[in-house]
Design a protein around this motif. Structure first.
Motif, PDB file in Angstrom:
ATOM      1  N   PRO A  39       0.828  -1.204   0.000  1.00  0.00           N
ATOM      2  CA  PRO A  39       0.000   0.000   0.000  1.00  0.00           C
ATOM      3  C   PRO A  39       0.856   1.246   0.000  1.00  0.00           C
ATOM      4  O   PRO A  39       1.990   1.254   0.471  1.00  0.00           O
ATOM      5  N   ALA A  40       0.255   2.260  -0.567  1.00  0.00           N
ATOM      6  CA  ALA A  40       0.968   3.544  -0.564  1.00  0.00           C
ATOM      7  C   ALA A  40       1.193   3.979   0.863  1.00  0.00           C
ATOM      8  O   ALA A  40       0.374   3.744   1.753  1.00  0.00           O
ATOM      9  N   SER A  41       2.315   4.604   1.099  1.00  0.00           N
ATOM     10  CA  SER A  41       2.643   5.052   2.450  1.00  0.00           C
ATOM     11  C   SER A  41       1.626   6.079   2.925  1.00  0.00           C
ATOM     12  O   SER A  41       1.220   6.964   2.178  1.00  0.00           O
ATOM     13  N   ALA A  42       1.188   5.953   4.184  1.00  0.00           N
ATOM     14  CA  ALA A  42       0.210   6.873   4.762  1.00  0.00           C
ATOM     15  C   ALA A  42       0.892   8.206   5.072  1.00  0.00           C
ATOM     16  O   ALA A  42       2.104   8.274   5.270  1.00  0.00           O
ATOM     17  N   PRO A  43       0.110   9.281   5.105  1.00  0.00           N
ATOM     18  CA  PRO A  43       0.695  10.577   5.450  1.00  0.00           C
ATOM     19  C   PRO A  43       1.373  10.519   6.806  1.00  0.00           C
ATOM     20  O   PRO A  43       0.834   9.951   7.761  1.00  0.00           O
ATOM     21  N   ALA A  44       2.548  11.089   6.889  1.00  0.00           N
ATOM     22  CA  ALA A  44       3.311  11.085   8.133  1.00  0.00           C
ATOM     23  C   ALA A  44       3.224  12.452   8.786  1.00  0.00           C
ATOM     24  O   ALA A  44       3.247  13.473   8.110  1.00  0.00           O
ATOM     25  N   VAL A  45       3.104  12.462  10.113  1.00  0.00           N
ATOM     26  CA  VAL A  45       3.032  13.692  10.880  1.00  0.00           C
ATOM     27  C   VAL A  45       4.224  13.742  11.817  1.00  0.00           C
ATOM     28  O   VAL A  45       4.514  12.772  12.528  1.00  0.00           O
ATOM     29  N   GLN A  46       4.927  14.843  11.802  1.00  0.00           N
ATOM     30  CA  GLN A  46       6.061  15.023  12.688  1.00  0.00           C
ATOM     31  C   GLN A  46       6.127  16.474  13.136  1.00  0.00           C
ATOM     32  O   GLN A  46       5.527  17.364  12.514  1.00  0.00           O
ATOM     33  N   THR A  47       6.827  16.703  14.213  1.00  0.00           N
ATOM     34  CA  THR A  47       7.003  18.047  14.747  1.00  0.00           C
ATOM     35  C   THR A  47       8.388  18.546  14.375  1.00  0.00           C
ATOM     36  O   THR A  47       9.400  17.929  14.736  1.00  0.00           O
ATOM     37  N   ILE A  48       8.412  19.634  13.627  1.00  0.00           N
ATOM     38  CA  ILE A  48       9.676  20.251  13.219  1.00  0.00           C
ATOM     39  C   ILE A  48       9.705  21.651  13.808  1.00  0.00           C
ATOM     40  O   ILE A  48       8.902  22.511  13.437  1.00  0.00           O
ATOM     41  N   GLY A  49      10.616  21.857  14.729  1.00  0.00           N
ATOM     42  CA  GLY A  49      10.627  23.139  15.433  1.00  0.00           C
ATOM     43  C   GLY A  49       9.390  23.238  16.307  1.00  0.00           C
ATOM     44  O   GLY A  49       9.141  22.396  17.159  1.00  0.00           O
ATOM     45  N   ALA A  50       8.592  24.266  16.067  1.00  0.00           N
ATOM     46  CA  ALA A  50       7.348  24.451  16.818  1.00  0.00           C
ATOM     47  C   ALA A  50       6.134  24.146  15.977  1.00  0.00           C
ATOM     48  O   ALA A  50       5.012  24.422  16.399  1.00  0.00           O
ATOM     49  N   GLU A  51       6.336  23.563  14.774  1.00  0.00           N
ATOM     50  CA  GLU A  51       5.230  23.329  13.857  1.00  0.00           C
ATOM     51  C   GLU A  51       4.962  21.846  13.686  1.00  0.00           C
ATOM     52  O   GLU A  51       5.876  21.023  13.734  1.00  0.00           O
ATOM     53  N   ARG A  52       3.683  21.537  13.491  1.00  0.00           N
ATOM     54  CA  ARG A  52       3.266  20.191  13.119  1.00  0.00           C
ATOM     55  C   ARG A  52       3.302  20.104  11.595  1.00  0.00           C
ATOM     56  O   ARG A  52       2.628  20.871  10.899  1.00  0.00           O
ATOM     57  N   VAL A  53       4.104  19.189  11.071  1.00  0.00           N
ATOM     58  CA  VAL A  53       4.314  19.085   9.631  1.00  0.00           C
ATOM     59  C   VAL A  53       3.729  17.770   9.142  1.00  0.00           C
ATOM     60  O   VAL A  53       4.017  16.701   9.693  1.00  0.00           O
ATOM     61  N   LEU A  54       2.909  17.866   8.112  1.00  0.00           N
ATOM     62  CA  LEU A  54       2.265  16.700   7.503  1.00  0.00           C
ATOM     63  C   LEU A  54       2.932  16.434   6.157  1.00  0.00           C
ATOM     64  O   LEU A  54       3.030  17.322   5.317  1.00  0.00           O
ATOM     65  N   THR A  55       3.387  15.198   5.967  1.00  0.00           N
ATOM     66  CA  THR A  55       4.043  14.811   4.719  1.00  0.00           C
ATOM     67  C   THR A  55       3.075  14.003   3.858  1.00  0.00           C
ATOM     68  O   THR A  55       2.562  12.967   4.295  1.00  0.00           O
ATOM     69  N   ILE A  56       2.815  14.487   2.651  1.00  0.00           N
ATOM     70  CA  ILE A  56       1.914  13.815   1.709  1.00  0.00           C
ATOM     71  C   ILE A  56       2.585  13.818   0.341  1.00  0.00           C
ATOM     72  O   ILE A  56       3.046  14.860  -0.143  1.00  0.00           O
ATOM     73  N   GLY A  57       2.630  12.657  -0.294  1.00  0.00           N
ATOM     74  CA  GLY A  57       3.249  12.534  -1.604  1.00  0.00           C
ATOM     75  C   GLY A  57       2.511  13.328  -2.664  1.00  0.00           C
ATOM     76  O   GLY A  57       1.331  13.682  -2.522  1.00  0.00           O
ATOM     77  N   LEU A  58       3.216  13.575  -3.759  1.00  0.00           N
ATOM     78  CA  LEU A  58       2.627  14.376  -4.833  1.00  0.00           C
ATOM     79  C   LEU A  58       1.437  13.681  -5.473  1.00  0.00           C
ATOM     80  O   LEU A  58       0.440  14.329  -5.819  1.00  0.00           O
ATOM     81  N   ASP A  59       1.506  12.342  -5.626  1.00  0.00           N
ATOM     82  CA  ASP A  59       0.375  11.611  -6.217  1.00  0.00           C
ATOM     83  C   ASP A  59      -0.856  11.731  -5.330  1.00  0.00           C
ATOM     84  O   ASP A  59      -1.976  11.920  -5.824  1.00  0.00           O
TER      85      ASP A  59
END
Length: 353
Positions: A39-59
């Motif tokens: 399966p395609a990788s699920a969106p990943a959530v991580q904290t960078i600095g003081a922000e919550r960053v959501l990683t989502i592929g271009l597709d």
């Protein structure tokens, strides 16, 4: 005997060998299992600095219909706080009653003075026309005319005094409204659909009173009050320029609160966050910024001003930011989704059905 036994054993061995070969040929040994599609990788959530960053592929972004647009630079009016007090309307009502009575007195006495003057003029004409009335009748009519004239002057002075009191306490505009029979504004004040406020603006503003100020009612509702006129009476506890404002709802008399006003000119640099980019979470407004081709950060939208186009902010964003204008709610759902929970459908837009 031994020969027959040997022959039987050889036949049994041949049969067993043939059966084994048949089983081997007909029941194939399973080969390596074919791997299921990953399966395609699920969106990943991580904290960078003081922000919550959501990683989502271009597709996934294209499949979800996520769109971004550069933030628009604008200028916003500088806001400031002002001290506001809800004025007790009872003195206005009392003045209105007294002014109405004084106006009625003036009208009555004026009519009497007109009648007595006309009577004196008739008596004078008759007296001059061969003394058709006595001198005493002429003198009595003159005395009555003079008395009614004095009463009229006194009634007018009383009315003028009440009008001056109204202007001294509430200014020219409100004094005129109080003295006008059938005043719509006074009727709304009496019905409780309008409240009168005295707002003390900072003297340092120097740009005149704003047309509108915003304040919060005891129940938390945001109210827009409209400017009426300068207040001739200042609050002794607050230094500044007092103005009267009208709020379109009933408020407790004597209530003290803060009003938020804005300068007439737009001076401070700001950024316009489109209305479609705003999402609500935790009782606050947020917007997503694309910080990399596959990364999105959620940022707090601290409003400095609002209009139909969106929200104007002065902090939290900068020139060049790409704001998510479509799909922001989907990003919030993905960010808040518990870990390990996969999306039920493969095509994210279909999940909305």
């Amino acid at each position: 005997m031994n020969a027959r036994l040997s022959l039987a054993l050889a036949a049994s061995l041949a049969i067993a060998t043939a059966a084994g070969w048949y089983i081997f040929r007909t029941v194939a040994i399973p080969g390596p299992a074919t791997s299921a599609p990953r399966p395609a990788s699920a969106p990943a959530v991580q904290t960078i600095g003081a922000e919550r960053v959501l990683t989502i592929g271009l597709d996934a972004q294209r499949a979800s219909g996520i769109e971004v647009a550069p933030v628009t630079t604008t200028r916003v009016r500088t806001q400031y706080d002002a001290y506001a007090t809800v004025v007790d309307p009872q003195p206005l009502f009392d003045l209105s009653t007294r002014l109405a009575a004084a106006q009625a007195d003036v009208a009555t006495v004026a009519e009497q003075a007109g009648n007595s003057k006309a009577q004196y003029q008739r008596s004078r004409q008759l007296f001059d026309d061969d003394h058709n009335v006595s001198l005493k009748a002429l003198q009595d009519s003159h005395a009555l005319m003079q008395a009614d004239r004095d009463k009229l002057q006194s009634a007018r002075a009383a009315l003028a005094g009440l009008s001056a009191t109204a202007r001294a306490q509430f200014g020219e505009v409100l004094a005129h409204a109080v003295a006008s029979p059938g005043s719509g504004w006074l009727a709304r004040l009496q019905s409780g659909s309008t409240s009168l406020l005295r707002v003390t603006l900072p003297s340092t503003i120097g740009s005149g009173a704003p047309e509108r100020v915003t304040l919060h009612a005891p129940d938390g509702e945001s109210i827009t009050a409209h400017r009426l006129s300068p207040s001739p009476v200042a609050d002794p506890a607050v230094q500044g320029d007092p103005w009267f404002y009208a709020a379109p709802r009933a408020l407790p008399a004597g209530m003290h609160t803060l009003a938020v006003a804005a300068t007439p000119q737009k001076s401070a640099p700001a950024w316009l966050i489109p209305a479609d980019a705003i999402v609500w979470y935790g009782g606050q407004t947020w917007a997503y910024v694309r910080t990399a081709p596959d990364r999105f950060a959620r940022r707090l939208v601290q409003s400095a001003s609002e209009d139909d186009a969106g929200v104007e902010v002065t902090t939290g964003f900068r020139a060049g930011d790409s704001i998510v204008t479509r799909g922001a709610q989907l990003l919030l759902s993905e960010e808040l989704k518990p870990e390990g929970v996969a999306t039920a459908c493969k095509d994210p837009p279909e999940c909305d059905d």
